[in-house]
Design a protein around this motif. Structure first.
Motif, PDB file in Angstrom:
ATOM      1  N   PHE A 125      49.503  38.242  37.380  1.00  0.00           N
ATOM      2  CA  PHE A 125      48.353  38.543  36.529  1.00  0.00           C
ATOM      3  C   PHE A 125      48.632  38.109  35.098  1.00  0.00           C
ATOM      4  O   PHE A 125      49.713  38.359  34.571  1.00  0.00           O
ATOM      5  CB  PHE A 125      48.060  40.042  36.537  1.00  0.00           C
ATOM      6  N   VAL A 126      47.644  37.463  34.520  1.00  0.00           N
ATOM      7  CA  VAL A 126      47.794  37.029  33.141  1.00  0.00           C
ATOM      8  C   VAL A 126      46.552  37.468  32.389  1.00  0.00           C
ATOM      9  O   VAL A 126      45.437  37.264  32.869  1.00  0.00           O
ATOM     10  CB  VAL A 126      47.930  35.492  33.056  1.00  0.00           C
ATOM     11  N   GLU A 127      46.764  38.093  31.242  1.00  0.00           N
ATOM     12  CA  GLU A 127      45.599  38.503  30.454  1.00  0.00           C
ATOM     13  C   GLU A 127      45.207  37.365  29.538  1.00  0.00           C
ATOM     14  O   GLU A 127      46.051  36.778  28.872  1.00  0.00           O
ATOM     15  CB  GLU A 127      45.936  39.766  29.662  1.00  0.00           C
TER      16      GLU A 127
ATOM     17  N   ASN B  64      38.213  43.144  33.493  1.00  0.00           N
ATOM     18  CA  ASN B  64      39.405  43.962  33.298  1.00  0.00           C
ATOM     19  C   ASN B  64      39.496  45.154  34.249  1.00  0.00           C
ATOM     20  O   ASN B  64      40.584  45.631  34.518  1.00  0.00           O
ATOM     21  CB  ASN B  64      39.462  44.452  31.855  1.00  0.00           C
ATOM     22  N   ASP B  65      38.353  45.641  34.739  1.00  0.00           N
ATOM     23  CA  ASP B  65      38.438  46.820  35.599  1.00  0.00           C
ATOM     24  C   ASP B  65      38.504  46.434  37.078  1.00  0.00           C
ATOM     25  O   ASP B  65      38.415  47.291  37.945  1.00  0.00           O
ATOM     26  CB  ASP B  65      37.255  47.759  35.333  1.00  0.00           C
ATOM     27  N   GLU B  66      38.669  45.175  37.359  1.00  0.00           N
ATOM     28  CA  GLU B  66      38.744  44.745  38.758  1.00  0.00           C
ATOM     29  C   GLU B  66      40.128  45.091  39.326  1.00  0.00           C
ATOM     30  O   GLU B  66      41.120  45.138  38.597  1.00  0.00           O
ATOM     31  CB  GLU B  66      38.484  43.236  38.814  1.00  0.00           C
ATOM     32  N   ASN B  67      40.177  45.325  40.618  1.00  0.00           N
ATOM     33  CA  ASN B  67      41.432  45.642  41.301  1.00  0.00           C
ATOM     34  C   ASN B  67      42.225  44.347  41.509  1.00  0.00           C
ATOM     35  O   ASN B  67      41.890  43.532  42.360  1.00  0.00           O
ATOM     36  CB  ASN B  67      41.113  46.320  42.625  1.00  0.00           C
ATOM     37  N   GLU B  68      43.293  44.177  40.725  1.00  0.00           N
ATOM     38  CA  GLU B  68      44.041  42.914  40.751  1.00  0.00           C
ATOM     39  C   GLU B  68      44.654  42.652  42.116  1.00  0.00           C
ATOM     40  O   GLU B  68      44.674  41.506  42.589  1.00  0.00           O
ATOM     41  CB  GLU B  68      45.155  42.938  39.704  1.00  0.00           C
TER      42      GLU B  68
ATOM     43  N   ARG C   6      45.071  54.626  31.948  1.00  0.00           N
ATOM     44  CA  ARG C   6      43.867  55.425  32.173  1.00  0.00           C
ATOM     45  C   ARG C   6      44.250  56.878  32.434  1.00  0.00           C
ATOM     46  O   ARG C   6      43.537  57.802  32.063  1.00  0.00           O
ATOM     47  CB  ARG C   6      43.100  54.874  33.380  1.00  0.00           C
TER      48      ARG C   6
ATOM     49  N   TYR D  67      52.966  46.104  37.326  1.00  0.00           N
ATOM     50  CA  TYR D  67      51.881  45.792  36.394  1.00  0.00           C
ATOM     51  C   TYR D  67      50.688  46.726  36.596  1.00  0.00           C
ATOM     52  O   TYR D  67      50.186  47.312  35.632  1.00  0.00           O
ATOM     53  CB  TYR D  67      51.448  44.336  36.572  1.00  0.00           C
ATOM     54  N   VAL D  68      50.260  46.875  37.841  1.00  0.00           N
ATOM     55  CA  VAL D  68      49.079  47.727  38.053  1.00  0.00           C
ATOM     56  C   VAL D  68      49.404  49.185  37.743  1.00  0.00           C
ATOM     57  O   VAL D  68      48.527  49.931  37.295  1.00  0.00           O
ATOM     58  CB  VAL D  68      48.465  47.572  39.471  1.00  0.00           C
TER      59      VAL D  68
ATOM     60  N   SER E 287      53.298  39.546  30.815  1.00  0.00           N
ATOM     61  CA  SER E 287      52.160  40.389  31.186  1.00  0.00           C
ATOM     62  C   SER E 287      52.587  41.852  31.250  1.00  0.00           C
ATOM     63  O   SER E 287      51.875  42.739  30.773  1.00  0.00           O
ATOM     64  CB  SER E 287      51.597  39.975  32.542  1.00  0.00           C
TER      65      SER E 287
ATOM     66  N   LYS F  79      35.320  52.591  45.075  1.00  0.00           N
ATOM     67  CA  LYS F  79      34.738  52.333  43.756  1.00  0.00           C
ATOM     68  C   LYS F  79      33.391  53.056  43.617  1.00  0.00           C
ATOM     69  O   LYS F  79      33.113  53.671  42.585  1.00  0.00           O
ATOM     70  CB  LYS F  79      34.552  50.828  43.593  1.00  0.00           C
TER      71      LYS F  79
ATOM     72  N   LYS G 181      41.058  38.990  32.915  1.00  0.00           N
ATOM     73  CA  LYS G 181      42.361  38.750  33.533  1.00  0.00           C
ATOM     74  C   LYS G 181      42.277  37.577  34.488  1.00  0.00           C
ATOM     75  O   LYS G 181      41.233  37.339  35.100  1.00  0.00           O
ATOM     76  CB  LYS G 181      42.776  39.981  34.327  1.00  0.00           C
TER      77      LYS G 181
ATOM     78  N   TYR H 191      45.964  51.886  44.911  1.00  0.00           N
ATOM     79  CA  TYR H 191      45.660  51.673  43.500  1.00  0.00           C
ATOM     80  C   TYR H 191      44.219  52.082  43.193  1.00  0.00           C
ATOM     81  O   TYR H 191      43.937  52.825  42.244  1.00  0.00           O
ATOM     82  CB  TYR H 191      45.897  50.192  43.215  1.00  0.00           C
ATOM     83  N   GLU H 192      43.299  51.642  44.050  1.00  0.00           N
ATOM     84  CA  GLU H 192      41.887  51.990  43.858  1.00  0.00           C
ATOM     85  C   GLU H 192      41.686  53.494  44.044  1.00  0.00           C
ATOM     86  O   GLU H 192      40.909  54.119  43.321  1.00  0.00           O
ATOM     87  CB  GLU H 192      41.034  51.204  44.860  1.00  0.00           C
TER      88      GLU H 192
END
Lengths: 143, 874
Positions: free
Chosen positions: A50-52, A74-78, B338, B330-331, B364, B255, A57, B294-295
């Protein structure tokens, strides 16, 4: 919508497929592609996928000589996008049989048709490879 | 033939492009192809239209303009065959920009195709519409799409659902029409319809409060059941990824549940069990499972409080954080960001791990971790955390230093428990990464130092030490130079020693040395050099023994090519040499800078300064152009508080221009910025900023009123009249002349060469210009002309400008004029020096064209002429 664009780029940084789900001018697209390629291709295998960039992203994954880069909000599940890239590659594999850069180059429209069945307006349409490929195979048979 | 089997010529073109070795070659091939396609378009060629469009799409992807193919897309869409339509729609989505008029043309075709008997054609139209439709098209075609949401084939329903998302985004008031059909989609079994239906509902909830309420009431339970069935579903080969059935659908469902549960206890309660099940049962050894976890954590964090679930979620993040896979880490960092609003204590437990992530090799991860550390810092842990970050600053990547420095500075400022700690930390940052520190930050350091009287000595000694090792950090040099100028005596005499300090021995000449090094260092920029000059002036008074040496250093800049330095050098030199009596009052220590006022000003100007380069900011802030009303126009370093000791009350403020060290990087530019200001703004600016021309006139006025009572013009009057706020460089000579006129004699006149007769170069009914000639010995080619302008009319001339032009064999250099106001009836005159170098000396004589512009009774007057009567031999 979550996906802003999908790019396929070879390791020399040449664009092989580009689909944008938001409007950008030609100049903006060229600049964006150049920046992203410079940022992502310089990263090594151990670094995360992932790269911002600017206010969104990029989730990317490399398959042999081809990079798949997906720009997301940005709020997407990477992690899900990473999985989605894999699904895209598997779908293309099923159609082309071990897809490579040349398959996409010489069958650009077909690659786009597949993508169309998977993503529309930045949202996921379908996740079953059979359902995705059905209209494309039907077309091949008819003509 | 089959248009999609890539007719030979499309293949050929791609091969030709691939074979290109250079970009220029590629452009050549593309240009040729485009020309051929344009020709085919003009001939209205039907057979190859689809192939041409396929080529254009390839060319478009390479980044070349393809707008001329847009109409071809429309033609293909309008044709009857499926293959033509298909490529036409694809072209439409790729090539068309948002120019509505072209897009509008396709509305009719779309409408027909949405009603087509062939469902594949309906699918094409839906897809195109979902990707590119405009607000008008959305309004026109919404009924068709609504109907298609109930179409018999699920493949059409799923596309209609996504098309609806586009419609409600473009025209939110249409949202309510889609609520019922969208709810119906949630009961479907087909995964494609379900996943698109869930996305449509999520968007509807965002677009309309009514929709959110409706789905919350009617669909929450159904969605929970759907998710439960999905989680417990047996192996489904078509949707299976790593043992999980359709993780994408999992994620979209979670979601939507998040949106429904947020702010509603009942809905949250309803989904607790399934969330707990997903959080505990999902396999976490594959990416797909982790994506779901994660979600799920995101949903748990957003819905209404349930202690047990939160603990579960934080534990999952803890596991993620210690994972070896960088993606997972990262995640985790992303989600902890949050989580911190929900449970800061739980996140604090992972502080050590997060701090390690700040030092990760992956940019990152570093970035995420730094953001997280930033929000984790509080009064109780600021000291150890800041220490860690500053220690890391030493070894961090160059491209990370900027971010890191900004964050550290902000933290230190926000949480500093005491001033000495603040000063210590900021000195460390300045020494380690001073080149990354923003202007407002080092300004703030100075403000804080001046506000800590008991730490003046400590600060200046610490800065002196830091400068020994980190002389290449520009902002450190500036702060140090400023403080040594102010508190040089404390440095030398070890005044105000704290217990923690080791005494140092610094002589007066050491202190001057270090400023001189800063002044002459090759990395020092204009601001630093100018600050160093001012510091020298201050030291010249503090250290009388070094005064002579300081004068010598200052004089070296008299010939500087940078106008600002040259002027400062000349001014300061005059003060040192000729104005001993006022010097010590002039350079007294700055009063304490008002911390509150400064902070207010900062907060007022932050929108203007963030994102702009430091140079830019330094132009904007002091000018007051960027923030005309709210913030006080006092610049930090220019200190116009009223209690400044000043040699004369009327001129006191003007003198601060001289002391001002916040130069604008480009004096001309800032001068220009002043022009739109109205009178009062201009006055304020004059007092608060020192654009070279303005400080010049201020000083000249000051000296006028102080020394020469014949011109009883108050500086304020002069300053407030718009004409004296002139931005022409010509006005700047006044101060120099004035200051020089106190000298016994001018060196130039002593060295005069052979004499030449004066001439009247130009005379009109209003104006006379006389030229006096002289030559420098040993340089016969160059003539120095002293021009004297005399007003022959009974009116005053303002904004007087003299311009001259010469042929190529001559070189002309105009010195600034003595003034720009010419009193009436020859009472006084303006003088200006011209230097002419004649490269054809002895062969050709001088010749010159002149133009004079001025304002008489507020009317612009322009006079022009040619001067041929130069004496022979010049």
């Amino acid at each position: 919508m979550g996906i802003r664009f999908i790019l396929m780029v070879n390791k020399q940084g040449q664009t092989r497929l580009a689909q944008y789900y938001e409007y950008l001018t030609l100049e903006e697209r060229r600049a964006l592609e150049a920046e992203i390629v410079r940022k992502c291709l310089a990263r090594n295998e151990q670094q995360c996928s992932f790269v911002e960039h600017r206010n969104y992203k990029i989730v990317y994954r490399r398959y042999a000589s081809l990079f798949f880069l997906v720009g997301v909000d940005n709020d997407e599940n990477e992690l899900a996008i990473l999985e989605f890239i894999h699904l895209l590659v598997e779908t293309m594999d099923r159609h082309f049989g071990n897809v490579c850069e040349l398959d996409i180059m010489f069958h650009l429209e077909k690659a786009h048709f597949m993508l169309e069945e998977m993503v529309m307006n930045g949202c996921i349409v379908e996740t079953s490879k059979t359902n995705i490929l059905a209209p494309i195979q039907l077309m091949d048979k008819t003509y | 033939m089959n248009p999609f089997s890539s007719g030979t010529r499309l293949r050929d073109m791609i091969r030709a492009i691939r074979a290109c070795k250079t970009a220029a070659e590629e452009r050549g091939v593309v240009r040729k192809e485009c020309a051929a396609i344009r020709a085919a378009i003009n001939e209205n060629d039907n057979d190859y239209r689809h192939r041409n469009l396929a080529k254009l799409m390839f060319i478009h992807m390479l980044g070349y303009p393809t707008h001329f193919g847009q109409m071809e897309c429309l033609k293909l869409i309008a044709s009857a065959g499926f293959p033509e339509k298909r490529i036409g729609y694809l072209g439409l989505m790729l090539l068309l920009d948002e120019r509505q008029e072209v897009l509008m043309l396709v509305t009719n075709s779309l409408k027909q195709d949405l009603n087509h008997s062939n469902q594949y054609i309906v699918g094409l139209a839906l897809c195109a519409m979902g990707n590119i439709c405009s607000a008008e098209m959305a309004r026109d075609l919404a009924p068709e799409v609504e109907r298609l949401l109930q179409f018999r084939d699920p493949n059409i329903r799923k596309k209609a659902a996504l098309c609806s998302i586009r419609i409600i985004k473009k025209v939110p008031e249409l949202a309510e029409n889609f609520i019922n059909p969208a709810a119906a989609l949630l009961r479907e079994k087909h995964h494609g319809v379900l996943i698109t239906g869930v996305q449509l509902c999520t968007e509807l909830c965002k677009a309309s409060e009514e929709a959110l309420e409706y789905f919350r009431m009617k669909c929450t339970e159904g969605l929970v059941k759907t998710l439960k069935d999905l989680v417990n579903s047996p192996y489904a080969p078509e949707y299976d990824i790593a043992g999980i059935t359709d993780p994408f659908l999992h994620i979209r469902l979670l979601k939507l549940l998040r949106v429904l549960g947020q702010g509603d206890e009942d809905a949250s309660e309803c989904m607790n069990d399934i969330l707990a099940q997903v959080a505990t049962k999902t396999e976490s050894n594959k990416n797909a499972g982790n994506a779901i976890l994660y979600e799920c954590v995101a949903t748990i964090m957003s819905i209404e409080d349930n202690g047990g679930l939160r603990v579960l979620a934080i534990n999952i993040l803890g596991r993620f954080l210690s994972n070896r896979d960088n993606n997972i880490r990262y995640v985790a960092l992303n989600m902890l960001m949050r989580a911190i609003t929900v449970d800061a204590q739980a996140v604090q437990r992972h502080r050590a791990t997060i701090l390690e992530c700040v030092k990760d090799l992956d940019a990152s991860i570093r970035k995420r971790a730094l953001e997280l550390v930033y929000v984790l810092v509080n009064e109780s842990n600021v000291k150890p955390l800041t220490k860690e970050l500053i220690d890391y600053l030493e070894v961090s990547d160059q491209d990370f230093k900027g971010d890191l420095t900004a964050k550290i500075c902000s933290l230190v400022k926000k949480f500093s428990p005491e001033k000495i700690w603040y000063i210590d930390q900021m000195l460390k940052v300045l020494s380690e990464a001073g080149n990354f520190v923003k202007d407002e930050v080092w300004h703030a350091v100075i403000v804080v130092i001046t506000n800590s009287p008991d730490l003046h000595g400590y600060a200046v000694r610490a800065l002196y030490r830091a400068l020994q090792t980190s002389a290449d950090q520009e902002t450190l040099v500036r702060v140090a130079v400023w403080c040594i100028g102010e508190y040089g005596d404390m440095l030398v005499n070890n005044i105000g020693m704290l217990d923690v300090e080791d005494p140092i021995t610094v002589t007066e000449s050491d202190a001057v040395d270090i400023i001189e090094i800063a002044l002459k260092h090759h990395t020092s920029d204009l601001t630093t050099k100018a600050m160093a000059l001012i510091a020298l002036l201050k030291l010249s008074s503090r250290f009388p023994s070094c005064s002579e040496r300081i004068k010598e250093i200052v004089v070296q800049y008299k010939g500087s090519l940078v106008l600002e330095l040259q002027q400062r050098s000349i001014e300061l030199n005059s003060i040192i040499a000729k104005h001993q009596n006022i010097r010590s009052t002039l350079v007294e220590r700055m009063p304490t800078l008002d911390l509150l006022e400064w902070e207010e000003k900062q907060s007022g100007s932050i929108p203007n300064t963030t994102g702009s380069t430091p140079a830019h900011a330094s132009i904007n802030i002091p000018n007051g152009v960027a923030k005309p009303s709210s913030a006080p126009l006092v610049d930090l370093l220019d200190l116009n508080s009223d209690d400044v000791p000043a040699p004369s009350s009327s001129g006191g403020d003007s003198f601060h221009g001289l002391l001002d060290i916040d130069l604008s990087g480009a004096p001309k530019q800032s001068g220009v910025n002043h022009s739109p200001n109205n009178g009062t703004d201009a006055l304020m600016d004059l007092l608060s900023t020192a654009t070279p021309t303005q400080s010049r006139s201020a000083i000249s006025d000051l000296l006028n009123s102080g020394q020469d009572n014949k011109t009883p013009v108050s500086p304020l009057e002069v300053l407030s009249s718009p004409s004296s706020n002139s931005i022409q460089p010509t006005s700047s000579a006044g101060a120099i002349d004035l200051l020089d006129s106190f000298a016994t004699n001018s060196p130039i006149q002593e060295n005069n060469g052979p004499a030449y007769p004066s001439v009247v170069a130009f005379e009109s009914s209003n104006l006379r210009i006389g030229f006096n000639f002289s030559k420098l010995p040993g340089n016969p080619q160059t003539t120095i002309i002293k021009a004297t302008f005399t007003n022959l009319s009974p009116s005053v001339y303002t904004d007087f400008i003299f311009q001259a032009a010469v042929p190529k064999f001559l070189q002309l250099h105009l010195e600034p004029a003595s003034g720009n106001t010419l009193p009436a009836s020859g009472n006084e005159s303006i003088t200006q020096t011209l230097r002419v170098t004649n490269s054809q000396h002895g062969k050709k004589s001088l010749v010159m064209r002149i133009r004079i512009a001025y304002k008489m009774n507020n009317k612009d007057v322009l006079e022009e002429g040619q001067i041929n009567n130069f004496p022979q031999g010049l």
